[in-house]
Design a protein around this motif. Structure first.
Motif, PDB file in Angstrom:
ATOM      1  N   LEU A 190     -11.832   4.306   8.575  1.00  0.00           N
ATOM      2  CA  LEU A 190     -11.332   5.396   7.738  1.00  0.00           C
ATOM      3  C   LEU A 190     -11.632   6.741   8.379  1.00  0.00           C
ATOM      4  CD1 LEU A 190     -12.170   3.991   4.193  1.00  0.00           C
ATOM      5  CD2 LEU A 190     -10.189   3.594   5.664  1.00  0.00           C
ATOM      6  N   GLU A 191     -10.744   7.090   9.307  1.00  0.00           N
ATOM      7  CA  GLU A 191     -10.779   8.369   9.992  1.00  0.00           C
ATOM      8  C   GLU A 191      -9.407   9.017   9.851  1.00  0.00           C
ATOM      9  OE1 GLU A 191     -13.601   8.210  13.712  1.00  0.00           O
ATOM     10  OE2 GLU A 191     -12.236   6.499  13.786  1.00  0.00           O
ATOM     11  N   ARG A 192      -9.353  10.316   9.998  1.00  0.00           N
ATOM     12  CA  ARG A 192      -8.113  11.031   9.740  1.00  0.00           C
ATOM     13  C   ARG A 192      -6.965  10.528  10.610  1.00  0.00           C
ATOM     14  NH1 ARG A 192      -4.915  14.995  11.566  1.00  0.00           N
ATOM     15  NH2 ARG A 192      -3.780  16.198   9.995  1.00  0.00           N
ATOM     16  N   TRP A 193      -7.241  10.229  11.887  1.00  0.00           N
ATOM     17  CA  TRP A 193      -6.137   9.877  12.789  1.00  0.00           C
ATOM     18  C   TRP A 193      -5.510   8.537  12.464  1.00  0.00           C
ATOM     19  CZ3 TRP A 193      -6.097   5.988  16.661  1.00  0.00           C
ATOM     20  CH2 TRP A 193      -7.308   5.332  16.876  1.00  0.00           C
ATOM     21  N   LYS A 194      -6.159   7.735  11.612  1.00  0.00           N
ATOM     22  CA  LYS A 194      -5.573   6.461  11.195  1.00  0.00           C
ATOM     23  C   LYS A 194      -4.510   6.638  10.104  1.00  0.00           C
ATOM     24  CE  LYS A 194      -7.608   3.339  13.789  1.00  0.00           C
ATOM     25  NZ  LYS A 194      -6.821   2.424  14.671  1.00  0.00           N
ATOM     26  N   GLY A 195      -4.439   7.815   9.485  1.00  0.00           N
ATOM     27  CA  GLY A 195      -3.295   8.157   8.643  1.00  0.00           C
ATOM     28  C   GLY A 195      -3.268   7.573   7.248  1.00  0.00           C
ATOM     29  N   LEU A 196      -4.405   7.114   6.714  1.00  0.00           N
ATOM     30  CA  LEU A 196      -4.387   6.551   5.364  1.00  0.00           C
ATOM     31  C   LEU A 196      -3.967   7.591   4.337  1.00  0.00           C
ATOM     32  CD1 LEU A 196      -4.852   4.284   3.335  1.00  0.00           C
ATOM     33  CD2 LEU A 196      -7.301   4.819   3.371  1.00  0.00           C
ATOM     34  N   ASP A 197      -4.274   8.854   4.569  1.00  0.00           N
ATOM     35  CA  ASP A 197      -3.854   9.906   3.644  1.00  0.00           C
ATOM     36  C   ASP A 197      -2.334   9.961   3.519  1.00  0.00           C
ATOM     37  OD1 ASP A 197      -4.009  10.776   6.388  1.00  0.00           O
ATOM     38  OD2 ASP A 197      -3.640  12.826   5.720  1.00  0.00           O
ATOM     39  N   VAL A 198      -1.625   9.699   4.611  1.00  0.00           N
ATOM     40  CA  VAL A 198      -0.156   9.674   4.584  1.00  0.00           C
ATOM     41  C   VAL A 198       0.333   8.489   3.767  1.00  0.00           C
ATOM     42  CG1 VAL A 198       1.938   9.669   5.984  1.00  0.00           C
ATOM     43  CG2 VAL A 198      -0.138  10.772   6.852  1.00  0.00           C
ATOM     44  N   ALA A 243     -13.043 -12.341   8.517  1.00  0.00           N
ATOM     45  CA  ALA A 243     -12.624 -12.384   7.109  1.00  0.00           C
ATOM     46  C   ALA A 243     -11.393 -11.533   6.833  1.00  0.00           C
ATOM     47  CB  ALA A 243     -13.774 -11.939   6.206  1.00  0.00           C
ATOM     48  N   VAL A 244     -10.949 -10.757   7.819  1.00  0.00           N
ATOM     49  CA  VAL A 244      -9.807  -9.864   7.604  1.00  0.00           C
ATOM     50  C   VAL A 244      -8.569 -10.642   7.182  1.00  0.00           C
ATOM     51  CG1 VAL A 244      -8.205  -8.287   8.756  1.00  0.00           C
ATOM     52  CG2 VAL A 244     -10.664  -8.044   9.106  1.00  0.00           C
ATOM     53  N   VAL A 245      -8.374 -11.825   7.769  1.00  0.00           N
ATOM     54  CA  VAL A 245      -7.180 -12.617   7.467  1.00  0.00           C
ATOM     55  C   VAL A 245      -7.077 -12.938   5.980  1.00  0.00           C
ATOM     56  CG1 VAL A 245      -8.262 -14.860   7.924  1.00  0.00           C
ATOM     57  CG2 VAL A 245      -5.804 -14.582   8.244  1.00  0.00           C
ATOM     58  N   GLU A 246      -8.195 -13.047   5.284  1.00  0.00           N
ATOM     59  CA  GLU A 246      -8.176 -13.355   3.854  1.00  0.00           C
ATOM     60  C   GLU A 246      -7.500 -12.258   3.048  1.00  0.00           C
ATOM     61  OE1 GLU A 246     -12.190 -14.142   2.684  1.00  0.00           O
ATOM     62  OE2 GLU A 246     -12.531 -15.566   4.338  1.00  0.00           O
ATOM     63  N   PHE A 247      -7.573 -11.036   3.540  1.00  0.00           N
ATOM     64  CA  PHE A 247      -6.900  -9.924   2.863  1.00  0.00           C
ATOM     65  C   PHE A 247      -5.447  -9.809   3.319  1.00  0.00           C
ATOM     66  CE2 PHE A 247     -11.409  -9.042   2.826  1.00  0.00           C
ATOM     67  CZ  PHE A 247     -11.627  -8.681   1.512  1.00  0.00           C
ATOM     68  N   LEU A 248      -5.187 -10.139   4.570  1.00  0.00           N
ATOM     69  CA  LEU A 248      -3.816 -10.072   5.080  1.00  0.00           C
ATOM     70  C   LEU A 248      -2.900 -11.048   4.352  1.00  0.00           C
ATOM     71  CD1 LEU A 248      -4.536  -9.858   8.923  1.00  0.00           C
ATOM     72  CD2 LEU A 248      -3.898  -7.982   7.387  1.00  0.00           C
ATOM     73  N   VAL A 249      -3.384 -12.252   4.057  1.00  0.00           N
ATOM     74  CA  VAL A 249      -2.512 -13.246   3.423  1.00  0.00           C
ATOM     75  C   VAL A 249      -2.198 -12.899   1.980  1.00  0.00           C
ATOM     76  CG1 VAL A 249      -3.229 -15.112   4.960  1.00  0.00           C
ATOM     77  CG2 VAL A 249      -4.456 -14.752   2.807  1.00  0.00           C
ATOM     78  N   ASP A 250      -2.908 -11.922   1.412  1.00  0.00           N
ATOM     79  CA  ASP A 250      -2.606 -11.465   0.053  1.00  0.00           C
ATOM     80  C   ASP A 250      -1.599 -10.325   0.048  1.00  0.00           C
ATOM     81  OD1 ASP A 250      -4.223 -13.276  -1.263  1.00  0.00           O
ATOM     82  OD2 ASP A 250      -5.984 -11.976  -1.232  1.00  0.00           O
ATOM     83  N   GLY A 251      -1.036 -10.014   1.208  1.00  0.00           N
ATOM     84  CA  GLY A 251      -0.156  -8.864   1.313  1.00  0.00           C
ATOM     85  C   GLY A 251       1.324  -9.208   1.278  1.00  0.00           C
ATOM     86  N   ARG A 252       2.106  -8.193   0.951  1.00  0.00           N
ATOM     87  CA  ARG A 252       3.564  -8.235   1.059  1.00  0.00           C
ATOM     88  C   ARG A 252       4.018  -7.446   2.293  1.00  0.00           C
ATOM     89  NH1 ARG A 252       8.376 -10.560  -1.275  1.00  0.00           N
ATOM     90  NH2 ARG A 252      10.062  -9.052  -0.994  1.00  0.00           N
ATOM     91  N   VAL A 253       3.247  -6.402   2.637  1.00  0.00           N
ATOM     92  CA  VAL A 253       3.555  -5.560   3.785  1.00  0.00           C
ATOM     93  C   VAL A 253       2.250  -5.002   4.332  1.00  0.00           C
ATOM     94  CG1 VAL A 253       3.924  -3.504   2.342  1.00  0.00           C
ATOM     95  CG2 VAL A 253       4.956  -3.608   4.624  1.00  0.00           C
ATOM     96  N   PHE A 254       2.186  -4.868   5.650  1.00  0.00           N
ATOM     97  CA  PHE A 254       1.036  -4.268   6.318  1.00  0.00           C
ATOM     98  C   PHE A 254       1.469  -2.901   6.837  1.00  0.00           C
ATOM     99  CE2 PHE A 254      -1.577  -3.248   9.968  1.00  0.00           C
ATOM    100  CZ  PHE A 254      -2.851  -3.573   9.512  1.00  0.00           C
ATOM    101  N   VAL A 255       0.640  -1.886   6.623  1.00  0.00           N
ATOM    102  CA  VAL A 255       1.017  -0.530   7.035  1.00  0.00           C
ATOM    103  C   VAL A 255      -0.044   0.050   7.968  1.00  0.00           C
ATOM    104  CG1 VAL A 255       1.676   1.778   6.279  1.00  0.00           C
ATOM    105  CG2 VAL A 255       2.215  -0.210   4.841  1.00  0.00           C
ATOM    106  N   GLN A 256       0.412   0.540   9.123  1.00  0.00           N
ATOM    107  CA  GLN A 256      -0.456   1.227  10.093  1.00  0.00           C
ATOM    108  C   GLN A 256       0.143   2.610  10.347  1.00  0.00           C
ATOM    109  OE1 GLN A 256      -3.259  -0.498  11.770  1.00  0.00           O
ATOM    110  NE2 GLN A 256      -3.816   1.643  12.024  1.00  0.00           N
ATOM    111  N   PRO A 257      -0.272   3.633   9.564  1.00  0.00           N
ATOM    112  CA  PRO A 257       0.363   4.948   9.630  1.00  0.00           C
ATOM    113  C   PRO A 257      -0.337   5.914  10.584  1.00  0.00           C
ATOM    114  CG  PRO A 257      -1.048   4.824   7.705  1.00  0.00           C
ATOM    115  CD  PRO A 257      -1.225   3.529   8.449  1.00  0.00           C
ATOM    116  N   SER A 258      -0.764   5.433  11.740  1.00  0.00           N
ATOM    117  CA  SER A 258      -1.596   6.214  12.656  1.00  0.00           C
ATOM    118  C   SER A 258      -0.909   7.473  13.153  1.00  0.00           C
ATOM    119  CB  SER A 258      -1.990   5.364  13.858  1.00  0.00           C
ATOM    120  OG  SER A 258      -2.649   4.198  13.463  1.00  0.00           O
TER     121      SER A 258
END
Length: 358
Positions: A190-198, A243-258
């Motif tokens: 969670l850093e600014r350049w990763k774009g979660l705010d967007v 353990a990351v995959v456990e959260f990925l399989v609960d998704g409909r879409v993955f977003v990387q707004p870097s």
């Protein structure tokens, strides 16, 4: 072949990133029959027990500040590798700065063949600082340097005069699980350049649930921003990389707004590997990884409206969602399996040992 890997942080203390990739790469190389030793930072009393099928050498460093930690790590790693150089056939430096410069020094003083691997931030966030730029230039002029995408290669070649730049992405396992959930998933520090705010701006006014996996200096501010925008966001925090995959399989879409500076995130590959369609920005190596309209969507950086539009498309159009997910998994299987990555690495090892990059 006896291979030394140099990486500052190990095992991973973040989700995704160079640390996770190094850990899995070392496993893959060892499984192929290479003898692997990882040189990495000592954490003092916080150093975990190293339970790996390869050797780990802990480099002493003074952790009074990030600058001092990096400086003492570089000095310590250089001394240890000078001591051990005759044991190895090749040194693989994960990051061009500062690790690539360690390789440069050890190669000059002991003749150990080496190469460096630009991972994103080690280039984009360092190249405009004079001293760091000088060390990056020294490595680029001296040996093979790998990058994670053609856009990154073009950026490097537009600013430097490299001897040998090659494109090689990350590797990933193909799990048996497939994504079948309804969440928007974000996994990163969670850093600014990763774009979660967007992404939060894009989800404002929608009824989509957001799962945020990761931690970092911006967490408190981002949690407050999600509340103020009325976004249904669950901040999971830092989890074990496996353990990351456990959260990925609960998704409909993955977003990387870097924003500018992205390399080739493991987490995007991991999402694609479980058939989770990605929506990413045109930052760094992301457009090389995701083909717009075929394996996901690519949108401009800092554009919440474009991000929202593509997220809604994945939610609203079941046929598109299924097609993108299947294509994404097939792409990863063909281009980013560990067998394919190790094959390419072995070719690099042979070339740098033969002095082909000089």
């Amino acid at each position: 072949m006896n291979v030394a890997l140099l990486v500052k942080e190990f095992p991973p203390n973040v989700v995704g990133g160079t640390e996770t990739q190094t850990m899995r790469m070392a496993d893959a190389l060892q499984s192929r029959g290479h003898e692997v030793t990882v040189y990495t930072k000592d954490y003092g009393e916080e150093t975990p027990t190293d339970d790996h099928p390869y050797d780990v050498v802990r480099v002493p460093n003074v952790r009074s500040s990030p600058f001092v930690s990096t400086l003492t790590f570089v000095l310590g790693a250089t001394l240890l590798l000078l001591r051990d150089a005759k044991q190895y056939d090749v040194l693989q430096c994960m990051m061009v700065y500062p690790n690539g410069f360690v390789g440069y020094l050890v190669s000059r003083l002991r003749g150990l063949p080496y190469f460096a691997w630009i991972r994103g931030g080690d280039y984009y966030f360092m190249k405009d600082t004079p001293g760091k730029r000088w060390s990056i230039d020294a490595v680029l002029r001296d040996t093979t340097v790998l990058v994670q995408g053609t856009d990154i290669a073009a950026d490097v070649e537009s600013e430097f005069d490299p001897t040998d730049v090659r494109v090689l992405g990350n590797g990933v396992e193909l799990p048996s699980m497939r994504a079948d959930g309804d969440d928007v998933v974000f996994v990163a520090r969670l850093e600014r350049w990763k774009g979660l705010d967007v992404l939060l701006e894009a989800l404002a006014g929608t009824d989509h649930s957001l799962t945020v996996v990761g931690d970092g200096p911006e967490r408190e501010a981002l949690e407050a921003r999600a509340d103020s925008l009325g976004v249904d966001a669950e901040f999971v925090g830092l989890v074990d990389p496996e353990a990351v995959v456990e959260f990925l399989v609960d998704g409909r879409v993955f977003v990387q707004p870097s924003r500018e500076g992205e390399g080739l995130p493991n987490t995007v590959l991991e999402a694609m590997a479980v058939g989770l369609p990605p929506v990413v920005t045109d930052s760094g190596g992301l457009p090389d990884l995701v083909t717009d309209g075929e394996t996901g969507y690519v949108v401009p950086m800092d554009d919440p409206a474009a991000l929202r539009d593509r997220i809604e498309t994945v939610f609203d159009e079941d046929e598109t969602h299924e097609r993108l997910g299947e294509s994404a998994r097939a792409y990863v299987e063909e281009h980013h399996s560990w067998d394919a990555i190790v094959d390419s690495l072995e070719s690099v090892y042979d070339d740098v040992r033969a002095g082909g990059a000089r």
